[in-house]
Design a protein around this motif. Structure first.
Motif, PDB file in Angstrom:
ATOM      1  N   LEU A   1     -51.576 -36.394  41.630  1.00 40.16           N
ATOM      2  CA  LEU A   1     -51.525 -35.993  40.223  1.00 40.16           C
ATOM      3  C   LEU A   1     -50.208 -35.303  39.939  1.00 40.16           C
ATOM      4  N   ASP A   2     -49.385 -35.938  39.116  1.00 39.40           N
ATOM      5  CA  ASP A   2     -48.081 -35.382  38.737  1.00 39.40           C
ATOM      6  C   ASP A   2     -47.275 -34.980  39.973  1.00 39.40           C
ATOM      7  N   GLY A   3     -47.300 -35.859  40.980  1.00 40.88           N
ATOM      8  CA  GLY A   3     -46.533 -35.635  42.202  1.00 40.88           C
ATOM      9  C   GLY A   3     -47.214 -34.761  43.233  1.00 40.88           C
ATOM     10  N   ILE A   4     -48.430 -34.287  42.959  1.00 40.03           N
ATOM     11  CA  ILE A   4     -49.140 -33.392  43.871  1.00 40.03           C
ATOM     12  C   ILE A   4     -50.349 -34.123  44.464  1.00 40.03           C
ATOM     13  N   ASP A   5     -50.418 -34.169  45.783  1.00 39.33           N
ATOM     14  CA  ASP A   5     -51.580 -34.755  46.455  1.00 39.33           C
ATOM     15  C   ASP A   5     -52.722 -33.740  46.397  1.00 39.33           C
ATOM     16  N   ILE A   6     -53.743 -34.042  45.606  1.00 38.16           N
ATOM     17  CA  ILE A   6     -54.866 -33.104  45.435  1.00 38.16           C
ATOM     18  C   ILE A   6     -56.064 -33.466  46.297  1.00 38.16           C
ATOM     19  N   THR A   7     -55.935 -34.477  47.140  1.00 36.57           N
ATOM     20  CA  THR A   7     -57.097 -35.040  47.824  1.00 36.57           C
ATOM     21  C   THR A   7     -57.805 -34.042  48.729  1.00 36.57           C
ATOM     22  N   HIS A   8     -57.063 -33.253  49.476  1.00 37.96           N
ATOM     23  CA  HIS A   8     -57.685 -32.363  50.458  1.00 37.96           C
ATOM     24  C   HIS A   8     -57.364 -30.899  50.177  1.00 37.96           C
ATOM     25  N   MET A   9     -57.146 -30.568  48.931  1.00 42.09           N
ATOM     26  CA  MET A   9     -56.830 -29.186  48.563  1.00 42.09           C
ATOM     27  C   MET A   9     -58.053 -28.283  48.689  1.00 42.09           C
ATOM     28  N   SER A  10     -57.784 -27.008  48.975  1.00 41.00           N
ATOM     29  CA  SER A  10     -58.863 -26.029  48.915  1.00 41.00           C
ATOM     30  C   SER A  10     -59.326 -25.898  47.469  1.00 41.00           C
ATOM     31  N   GLU A  11     -60.556 -25.426  47.272  1.00 36.85           N
ATOM     32  CA  GLU A  11     -61.094 -25.325  45.922  1.00 36.85           C
ATOM     33  C   GLU A  11     -60.270 -24.371  45.068  1.00 36.85           C
ATOM     34  N   GLY A  12     -59.752 -23.287  45.659  1.00 35.24           N
ATOM     35  CA  GLY A  12     -58.948 -22.347  44.903  1.00 35.24           C
ATOM     36  C   GLY A  12     -57.679 -22.976  44.362  1.00 35.24           C
ATOM     37  N   LYS A  13     -56.951 -23.683  45.226  1.00 32.86           N
ATOM     38  CA  LYS A  13     -55.732 -24.356  44.791  1.00 32.86           C
ATOM     39  C   LYS A  13     -56.036 -25.469  43.793  1.00 32.86           C
ATOM     40  N   LEU A  14     -57.111 -26.203  44.059  1.00 32.17           N
ATOM     41  CA  LEU A  14     -57.479 -27.303  43.186  1.00 32.17           C
ATOM     42  C   LEU A  14     -57.841 -26.797  41.788  1.00 32.17           C
ATOM     43  N   ALA A  15     -58.517 -25.664  41.714  1.00 32.53           N
ATOM     44  CA  ALA A  15     -58.869 -25.087  40.415  1.00 32.53           C
ATOM     45  C   ALA A  15     -57.620 -24.754  39.615  1.00 32.53           C
ATOM     46  N   ARG A  16     -56.597 -24.240  40.296  1.00 32.57           N
ATOM     47  CA  ARG A  16     -55.343 -23.914  39.613  1.00 32.57           C
ATOM     48  C   ARG A  16     -54.647 -25.173  39.117  1.00 32.57           C
ATOM     49  N   VAL A  17     -54.667 -26.227  39.922  1.00 38.25           N
ATOM     50  CA  VAL A  17     -54.051 -27.495  39.508  1.00 38.25           C
ATOM     51  C   VAL A  17     -54.806 -28.081  38.321  1.00 38.25           C
TER      52      VAL A  17
END
Length: 250
Positions: free
Chosen positions: A83-99
């Motif tokens: 997503l917009d150059g960021i691989d969100i596939t295996h992100m922690s929930e905290g980081k993913l929420a910010r994205v």
């Protein structure tokens, strides 16, 4: 792989500008008793910046599951979401929420407005998560003006028509200045005229903001207004409409 090199002007825009969203060989397997069901079976596509893409499919096609994965609300069993150059596939929930808060705006069929808040306050809600420039009230007023509701700032959802509630939901989705807007059956609770008004508004917003829109829909009229249509059937892409070459050249 996903970032354009600065100063590279030797290639065409299609070659140098990465998609806003890439889904790469996405699968989703869910348990069903002692067995399992493959809901998504290797979905791959990209969405270009400023594009309006329609995701179409009957009940059971995997559309809702795919939508949740694209929005970062669910994880694929395998594959990759960029997503917009960021691989969100295996992100922690905290980081993913910010994205999600900064990159994705959601518009729901049922609007999901908070009944006790005014239109302006509903639009302000995403701005109290994370850091955003300016005053939330000023940003909310600006966006409600953009969607034609500057005269309804202090009205609560029960005081608004269905079409007006949908416009508040769109303004809220735009509040954090996301890269991508995902709308799930956005005309499902609207009559024909308000549905047409919604489609015109999306087209106008794309022109004014250059946002990217994914519209998940059963409605052929909604799909007809998209630049491209991806048809899902039984967890695979059954058909994908090609973008108009003249539109790409604009």
């Amino acid at each position: 792989m996903y970032k354009q090199e600065e100063g590279d002007v030797s290639s065409s825009p299609q070659e140098t500008v990465p998609p806003v969203l890439e889904a790469l060989n996405i699968t989703r397997r869910l348990p069903l008793g002692r067995e399992h069901i493959d809901v998504l079976k290797g979905i791959t596509f990209g969405v270009q910046r400023g594009e309006i893409m329609a995701l179409v499919g009957p009940s059971g096609s995997g559309k809702s599951t795919l939508l949740g994965i694209l929005a970062g609300l669910d994880n694929p069993t395998s594959g990759q979401i960029v997503l917009d150059g960021i691989d969100i596939t295996h992100m922690s929930e905290g980081k993913l929420a910010r994205v999600r808060n900064s990159k994705v705006g959601m518009v729901f069929q049922a609007y999901n407005l908070i009944a006790t808040l005014t239109a302006q306050e509903n639009v302000e809600v995403p701005l109290y998560v994370g850091k955003h420039p300016g005053a939330p009230s000023a940003r909310a007023q600006q966006l409600l003006d953009l969607v034609g509701l500057s005269h309804r700032l202090k009205h609560r959802p029960a005081q608004l028509s269905g079409g007006e509630q949908q416009r508040v939901a769109i303004a809220r989705a735009l509040a954090a200045d996301p890269t991508l807007i995902i709308a799930d059956e956005p005309t499902g609770n609207l009559d024909r005229q308000n549905g047409q008004n919604f489609l015109k508004l999306i087209a106008d917003l794309r022109t004014q903001t250059r946002k990217t829109f994914i519209l998940a829909t059963h409605d052929p009229a909604v799909a007809a207004h998209a630049d491209r249509v991806i048809h899902l059937m039984d967890g695979v892409i059954a058909d994908r409409g090609e973008r108009d070459a003249e539109a790409d050249d604009e």
